[in-house]
Write a protein that holds these residues in place. Structure first.
Motif, short mmCIF file in Angstrom:
data_model
loop_
_atom_site.label_atom_id
_atom_site.label_comp_id
_atom_site.label_asym_id
_atom_site.label_seq_id
_atom_site.Cartn_x
_atom_site.Cartn_y
_atom_site.Cartn_z
N SER A 46 0.83 -1.21 0.00
CA SER A 46 0.00 0.00 0.00
C SER A 46 0.87 1.26 0.00
O SER A 46 0.61 2.21 -0.75
CB SER A 46 -0.93 -0.02 1.22
OG SER A 46 -1.66 1.17 1.30
N GLU A 47 1.89 1.27 0.84
CA GLU A 47 2.80 2.42 0.89
C GLU A 47 3.55 2.58 -0.43
O GLU A 47 3.73 3.70 -0.91
CB GLU A 47 3.79 2.27 2.05
CG GLU A 47 3.14 2.38 3.41
CD GLU A 47 4.07 1.95 4.54
OE1 GLU A 47 3.98 2.56 5.61
OE2 GLU A 47 4.87 1.00 4.35
N ALA A 48 3.93 1.47 -1.04
CA ALA A 48 4.63 1.52 -2.33
C ALA A 48 3.70 2.08 -3.41
O ALA A 48 4.12 2.90 -4.23
CB ALA A 48 5.14 0.14 -2.72
N SER A 49 2.45 1.64 -3.41
CA SER A 49 1.48 2.16 -4.37
C SER A 49 1.32 3.66 -4.23
O SER A 49 1.27 4.39 -5.22
CB SER A 49 0.11 1.49 -4.18
OG SER A 49 0.16 0.14 -4.50
N LEU A 80 8.41 -4.23 0.39
CA LEU A 80 9.35 -3.81 -0.65
C LEU A 80 10.37 -2.87 -0.03
O LEU A 80 10.08 -2.17 0.93
CB LEU A 80 8.59 -3.09 -1.77
CG LEU A 80 7.54 -3.94 -2.44
CD1 LEU A 80 6.28 -3.17 -2.67
CD2 LEU A 80 8.08 -4.47 -3.73
N LYS A 81 11.56 -2.86 -0.63
CA LYS A 81 12.58 -1.92 -0.17
C LYS A 81 12.21 -0.52 -0.66
O LYS A 81 11.97 -0.33 -1.85
CB LYS A 81 13.96 -2.32 -0.69
CG LYS A 81 14.56 -3.50 0.03
CD LYS A 81 15.90 -3.88 -0.52
CE LYS A 81 16.91 -2.81 -0.21
NZ LYS A 81 18.27 -3.18 -0.66
N LYS A 82 12.16 0.40 0.25
CA LYS A 82 11.79 1.77 -0.10
C LYS A 82 12.74 2.36 -1.13
O LYS A 82 12.31 3.03 -2.07
CB LYS A 82 11.76 2.63 1.17
CG LYS A 82 11.21 4.00 0.96
CD LYS A 82 11.11 4.74 2.29
CE LYS A 82 10.41 6.07 2.13
NZ LYS A 82 10.25 6.74 3.42
N THR A 83 14.03 2.07 -1.01
CA THR A 83 15.00 2.61 -1.96
C THR A 83 14.76 2.05 -3.37
O THR A 83 14.92 2.77 -4.35
CB THR A 83 16.45 2.32 -1.52
OG1 THR A 83 16.59 0.92 -1.25
CG2 THR A 83 16.82 3.12 -0.28
N ASP A 84 14.35 0.77 -3.47
CA ASP A 84 14.03 0.19 -4.77
C ASP A 84 12.81 0.86 -5.39
O ASP A 84 12.78 1.14 -6.59
CB ASP A 84 13.77 -1.31 -4.65
CG ASP A 84 15.00 -2.14 -4.33
OD1 ASP A 84 16.13 -1.59 -4.40
OD2 ASP A 84 14.83 -3.33 -3.99
N VAL A 85 11.80 1.10 -4.56
CA VAL A 85 10.58 1.75 -5.05
C VAL A 85 10.89 3.16 -5.53
O VAL A 85 10.45 3.57 -6.61
CB VAL A 85 9.49 1.76 -3.95
CG1 VAL A 85 8.28 2.58 -4.37
CG2 VAL A 85 9.06 0.33 -3.60
N LEU A 86 11.65 3.90 -4.75
CA LEU A 86 11.99 5.27 -5.14
C LEU A 86 12.86 5.30 -6.40
O LEU A 86 12.72 6.19 -7.24
CB LEU A 86 12.69 6.00 -3.98
CG LEU A 86 11.80 6.29 -2.78
CD1 LEU A 86 12.62 6.86 -1.63
CD2 LEU A 86 10.67 7.23 -3.15
N ALA A 87 13.73 4.32 -6.56
CA ALA A 87 14.57 4.24 -7.76
C ALA A 87 13.73 3.90 -9.00
O ALA A 87 14.08 4.29 -10.12
CB ALA A 87 15.66 3.20 -7.57
N PHE A 88 12.62 3.20 -8.81
CA PHE A 88 11.74 2.82 -9.91
C PHE A 88 10.76 3.93 -10.29
O PHE A 88 10.22 3.94 -11.40
CB PHE A 88 10.98 1.54 -9.52
CG PHE A 88 10.09 0.98 -10.58
CD1 PHE A 88 10.60 0.62 -11.81
CD2 PHE A 88 8.75 0.81 -10.34
CE1 PHE A 88 9.78 0.08 -12.80
CE2 PHE A 88 7.91 0.28 -11.32
CZ PHE A 88 8.43 -0.08 -12.55
N LYS A 89 10.55 4.89 -9.42
CA LYS A 89 9.56 5.95 -9.64
C LYS A 89 9.78 6.72 -10.95
O LYS A 89 8.80 6.97 -11.66
CB LYS A 89 9.52 6.91 -8.45
CG LYS A 89 8.41 7.96 -8.58
CD LYS A 89 8.13 8.63 -7.29
CE LYS A 89 7.09 9.72 -7.39
NZ LYS A 89 5.92 9.44 -8.16
#
Length: 87
Positions: free
Chosen positions: A32-35, A66-75
């Motif tokens: 949910s946070e990643a979304s 999910l790793k927050k850094t991975d999500v932010l890098a994918f943004k």
């Protein structure tokens, strides 16, 4: 510090457990946070997971994190896709 470095350290088991818990709290986020970070629907996030664009981490309670850094890098990639398809 990464999980690998925590496990390889010479600290006591209790210290390692505390450090790993702190790592989870600071680095791992829910679907949910990643979304919300990506500003996409949960269904879109699931598609990214199936396409291996993001790598899930499943904790002992079988929750997908999910790793927050991975999500932010994918943004940036997500933002570019949105821009391309929302014309």
């Amino acid at each position: 510090m990464s999980i690998k470095k925590i496990l390889e350290s010479t600290k006591s088991i209790n210290d390692k457990e505390r450090e790993i818990e702190a790592y989870y709290q600071s680095e791992l986020i829910t679907r949910s946070e990643a979304s919300q970070l990506l500003d996409v629907t949960p269904q879109s996030l699931d598609r990214y997971l199936k396409q291996n664009k993001l790598v899930p981490f499943i904790n002992k309670n079988r929750n997908i994190l999910l790793k927050k850094t991975d999500v932010l890098a994918f943004k940036p990639e997500v933002d570019l896709m949105k821009k391309t398809f929302n014309k």
